[in-house]
Design an enzyme around this catalytic site. Sequence first.
Site, PDB file in Angstrom:
ATOM      1  N   ARG A 285      -0.005   3.516   2.190  1.00  0.00           N
ATOM      2  CA  ARG A 285      -0.097   3.747   3.628  1.00  0.00           C
ATOM      3  C   ARG A 285       0.686   2.645   4.312  1.00  0.00           C
ATOM      4  O   ARG A 285       0.768   1.524   3.809  1.00  0.00           O
ATOM      5  CB  ARG A 285      -1.549   3.642   4.107  1.00  0.00           C
ATOM      6  CG  ARG A 285      -2.421   4.775   3.630  1.00  0.00           C
ATOM      7  CD  ARG A 285      -3.738   4.766   4.392  1.00  0.00           C
ATOM      8  NE  ARG A 285      -4.708   3.819   3.850  1.00  0.00           N
ATOM      9  CZ  ARG A 285      -5.863   3.519   4.450  1.00  0.00           C
ATOM     10  NH1 ARG A 285      -6.154   4.055   5.616  1.00  0.00           N
ATOM     11  NH2 ARG A 285      -6.711   2.673   3.898  1.00  0.00           N
TER      12      ARG A 285
ATOM     13  N   ASP B  37       0.874  -1.181   0.000  1.00  0.00           N
ATOM     14  CA  ASP B  37       0.000   0.000   0.000  1.00  0.00           C
ATOM     15  C   ASP B  37       0.907   1.226   0.000  1.00  0.00           C
ATOM     16  O   ASP B  37       2.119   1.101   0.165  1.00  0.00           O
ATOM     17  CB  ASP B  37      -0.908  -0.012   1.258  1.00  0.00           C
ATOM     18  CG  ASP B  37      -2.192   0.794   1.070  1.00  0.00           C
ATOM     19  OD1 ASP B  37      -2.107   2.027   0.886  1.00  0.00           O
ATOM     20  OD2 ASP B  37      -3.280   0.192   1.085  1.00  0.00           O
TER      21      ASP B  37
ATOM     22  N   TYR C 176     -15.729   7.639 -11.016  1.00  0.00           N
ATOM     23  CA  TYR C 176     -15.473   6.288 -10.521  1.00  0.00           C
ATOM     24  C   TYR C 176     -15.967   5.251 -11.534  1.00  0.00           C
ATOM     25  O   TYR C 176     -15.240   4.328 -11.911  1.00  0.00           O
ATOM     26  CB  TYR C 176     -16.205   6.115  -9.187  1.00  0.00           C
ATOM     27  CG  TYR C 176     -16.011   4.775  -8.509  1.00  0.00           C
ATOM     28  CD1 TYR C 176     -14.783   4.411  -7.979  1.00  0.00           C
ATOM     29  CD2 TYR C 176     -17.087   3.900  -8.356  1.00  0.00           C
ATOM     30  CE1 TYR C 176     -14.624   3.195  -7.329  1.00  0.00           C
ATOM     31  CE2 TYR C 176     -16.938   2.684  -7.705  1.00  0.00           C
ATOM     32  CZ  TYR C 176     -15.708   2.333  -7.189  1.00  0.00           C
ATOM     33  OH  TYR C 176     -15.554   1.133  -6.539  1.00  0.00           O
TER      34      TYR C 176
ATOM     35  N   LYS D 150     -14.106   2.422 -13.778  1.00  0.00           N
ATOM     36  CA  LYS D 150     -14.401   0.992 -13.594  1.00  0.00           C
ATOM     37  C   LYS D 150     -14.743   0.317 -14.932  1.00  0.00           C
ATOM     38  O   LYS D 150     -14.274  -0.791 -15.204  1.00  0.00           O
ATOM     39  CB  LYS D 150     -15.526   0.796 -12.570  1.00  0.00           C
ATOM     40  CG  LYS D 150     -15.088   1.050 -11.126  1.00  0.00           C
ATOM     41  CD  LYS D 150     -13.954   0.120 -10.688  1.00  0.00           C
ATOM     42  CE  LYS D 150     -13.536   0.325  -9.241  1.00  0.00           C
ATOM     43  NZ  LYS D 150     -12.306  -0.390  -8.885  1.00  0.00           N
TER      44      LYS D 150
HETATM   45  N1  LIG Z   1     -15.560  -1.428  -0.418  1.00  0.00           N
HETATM   46  C1  LIG Z   1     -16.535  -1.557  -1.297  1.00  0.00           C
HETATM   47  O1  LIG Z   1     -17.724  -1.521  -0.926  1.00  0.00           O
HETATM   48  C2  LIG Z   1     -16.207  -1.775  -2.754  1.00  0.00           C
HETATM   49  C3  LIG Z   1     -17.253  -2.061  -3.641  1.00  0.00           C
HETATM   50  C4  LIG Z   1     -16.973  -2.265  -4.983  1.00  0.00           C
HETATM   51  C5  LIG Z   1     -15.666  -2.196  -5.431  1.00  0.00           C
HETATM   52  N2  LIG Z   1     -14.661  -1.905  -4.571  1.00  0.00           N
HETATM   53  C6  LIG Z   1     -13.293  -1.814  -5.105  1.00  0.00           C
HETATM   54  O2  LIG Z   1     -12.399  -2.614  -4.349  1.00  0.00           O
HETATM   55  C7  LIG Z   1     -11.106  -1.996  -4.310  1.00  0.00           C
HETATM   56  C8  LIG Z   1     -10.658  -1.835  -2.875  1.00  0.00           C
HETATM   57  O3  LIG Z   1     -11.657  -1.114  -2.172  1.00  0.00           O
HETATM   58  P1  LIG Z   1     -11.579  -0.793  -0.615  1.00  0.00           P
HETATM   59  O4  LIG Z   1     -12.974  -0.636  -0.165  1.00  0.00           O
HETATM   60  O5  LIG Z   1     -10.677  -1.723   0.085  1.00  0.00           O
HETATM   61  O6  LIG Z   1     -10.935   0.677  -0.695  1.00  0.00           O
HETATM   62  P2  LIG Z   1     -10.169   1.505   0.433  1.00  0.00           P
HETATM   63  O7  LIG Z   1     -10.294   2.952   0.090  1.00  0.00           O
HETATM   64  O8  LIG Z   1     -10.601   1.073   1.789  1.00  0.00           O
HETATM   65  O9  LIG Z   1      -8.670   1.020   0.207  1.00  0.00           O
HETATM   66  C9  LIG Z   1      -7.942   1.367  -0.938  1.00  0.00           C
HETATM   67  C10 LIG Z   1      -6.478   1.361  -0.577  1.00  0.00           C
HETATM   68  O10 LIG Z   1      -5.730   1.773  -1.728  1.00  0.00           O
HETATM   69  C11 LIG Z   1      -4.632   2.548  -1.275  1.00  0.00           C
HETATM   70  N3  LIG Z   1      -4.126   3.385  -2.356  1.00  0.00           N
HETATM   71  C12 LIG Z   1      -4.626   4.562  -2.819  1.00  0.00           C
HETATM   72  N4  LIG Z   1      -3.858   5.040  -3.804  1.00  0.00           N
HETATM   73  C13 LIG Z   1      -2.853   4.147  -3.983  1.00  0.00           C
HETATM   74  C14 LIG Z   1      -1.747   4.093  -4.872  1.00  0.00           C
HETATM   75  N5  LIG Z   1      -1.472   5.066  -5.743  1.00  0.00           N
HETATM   76  N6  LIG Z   1      -0.935   3.018  -4.791  1.00  0.00           N
HETATM   77  C15 LIG Z   1      -1.166   2.024  -3.885  1.00  0.00           C
HETATM   78  N7  LIG Z   1      -2.190   2.045  -3.020  1.00  0.00           N
HETATM   79  C16 LIG Z   1      -3.027   3.099  -3.069  1.00  0.00           C
HETATM   80  C17 LIG Z   1      -5.169   3.331  -0.103  1.00  0.00           C
HETATM   81  O11 LIG Z   1      -4.130   3.755   0.770  1.00  0.00           O
HETATM   82  C18 LIG Z   1      -6.116   2.320   0.549  1.00  0.00           C
HETATM   83  O12 LIG Z   1      -5.491   1.619   1.606  1.00  0.00           O
HETATM   84  C19 LIG Z   1     -11.255  -0.699  -5.108  1.00  0.00           C
HETATM   85  O13 LIG Z   1     -10.864  -0.926  -6.427  1.00  0.00           O
HETATM   86  C20 LIG Z   1     -12.729  -0.419  -5.045  1.00  0.00           C
HETATM   87  O14 LIG Z   1     -13.141   0.355  -6.146  1.00  0.00           O
HETATM   88  C21 LIG Z   1     -14.910  -1.697  -3.240  1.00  0.00           C
END
Ligand SMILES: NC(=O)c1ccc[n+]([C@@H]2O[C@H](COP(=O)([O-])OP(=O)(O)OC[C@H]3O[C@@H](n4cnc5c(N)ncnc54)[C@H](O)[C@@H]3O)[C@@H](O)[C@H]2O)c1
Length: 320
Positions: free
Chosen positions: A36, A34, A142, A146
């Site tokens: 972070r 990550d 977004y 996607k």
């Molecule tokens: N959570 C949901 O309900 C949900 C639903 C549909 C799709 N998704 C998809 O699943 C994936 C993960 O979602 P999530 O809910 O865990 O998101 P989140 O925001 O909780 O986590 C995303 C992580 O990506 C990291 N990040 C951001 N920019 C970055 C970069 N340049 N390089 C490396 N890391 C980076 C952030 O630090 C964060 O820890 C995403 O693609 C999201 O679109 C999530």
Amino acid sequence: MGRILVTGAVGQIGSELVPALRERYGSDRVVASDIRVEPPDGPPSRGPFEHVDCTHIREIDHAVRRHDVDTIYHLAALLSAVAETKPRVAWEVNMGGLYRVLEVARAHGCAVFLPSSIGAFGPSTPALHTPQDTIQRPTTMYGVTKVSSELLCDYYHLKFGLDTRGLRLPGLISHVAPPGGGTTDYAVEIFYQAVRYRHYSCFLRRDTALDMMYMPDAIRAMIELMEADAARLVHRNAFNLAAMSVTPERLADEIRRHLPDFVIDYAVDPARQAIADSWPDSVDDTAAREEWGWKPRYDLAAMTTEMLQVLGSRLRPVHH
Ligand SMILES: NC(=O)c1ccc[n+]([C@@H]2O[C@H](COP(=O)([O-])OP(=O)(O)OC[C@H]3O[C@@H](n4cnc5c(N)ncnc54)[C@H](O)[C@@H]3O)[C@@H](O)[C@H]2O)c1
């Protein structure tokens, strides 16, 4: 067998996917990454961690080489509500990040998992029983990223034979890491607020229907899809996935079966309401069921019972 790299591993999904992958394949075979650092209390299973910014191809390439990676779960992205406020960064991270991950995967022959979303649909998509193959004209940044991501993953499969697979995930309800700024975040917040304060002020209208899923089902779906027999996959990027279609009012009613004094009111955020209104009410996941045997285990009642049990034992109610 090579190792697995998870990008964006500190987020809502990664916090549960990484321990699940480590449990299944062994801690040292799963590399979390990550921008972070891992939270101080860390995930329950320890294992390798790398700083990888997905917009820097060298950092991805370095992690893949160093750990002999053959599969990448690419989770790093900006979520729907955040992407609307930072469209340029969203394009750079969501598209630029994926492009670089795919290029590294192509160079090293890695399989790639990509989470798409119900946000890949738009207002002209049939909202009820949304078919697997249908109109995709999203009106959010977004959603634009996607749909483009789904197409790019299919392209790398068709053109270069890369093993790319994806899911159109619904809103995910979980109790490990907080959600990262999506339109369905209310369905997580409502549980924390119900346990703590017996009250929640919801940012979506009471009758806003959206697909939701409990995190354990989503994690299982990702792993099952990546383990599925490639010969059976007609679709790849990305499969509709459904477990429950929920409105805030229906979710509040279900919570009230456990906490009768729970109160919900509504302070609608027009930005997130507009995003929610452009998404389907409930998708048809027949293709996932037929092509790789998908079946959800948690419905609204089972998910609510477990969420309240876990949070009830962890959070202290605040009396006022
Ligand atoms: N959570 C949901 O309900 C949900 C639903 C549909 C799709 N998704 C998809 O699943 C994936 C993960 O979602 P999530 O809910 O865990 O998101 P989140 O925001 O909780 O986590 C995303 C992580 O990506 C990291 N990040 C951001 N920019 C970055 C970069 N340049 N390089 C490396 N890391 C980076 C952030 O630090 C964060 O820890 C995403 O693609 C999201 O679109 C999530």
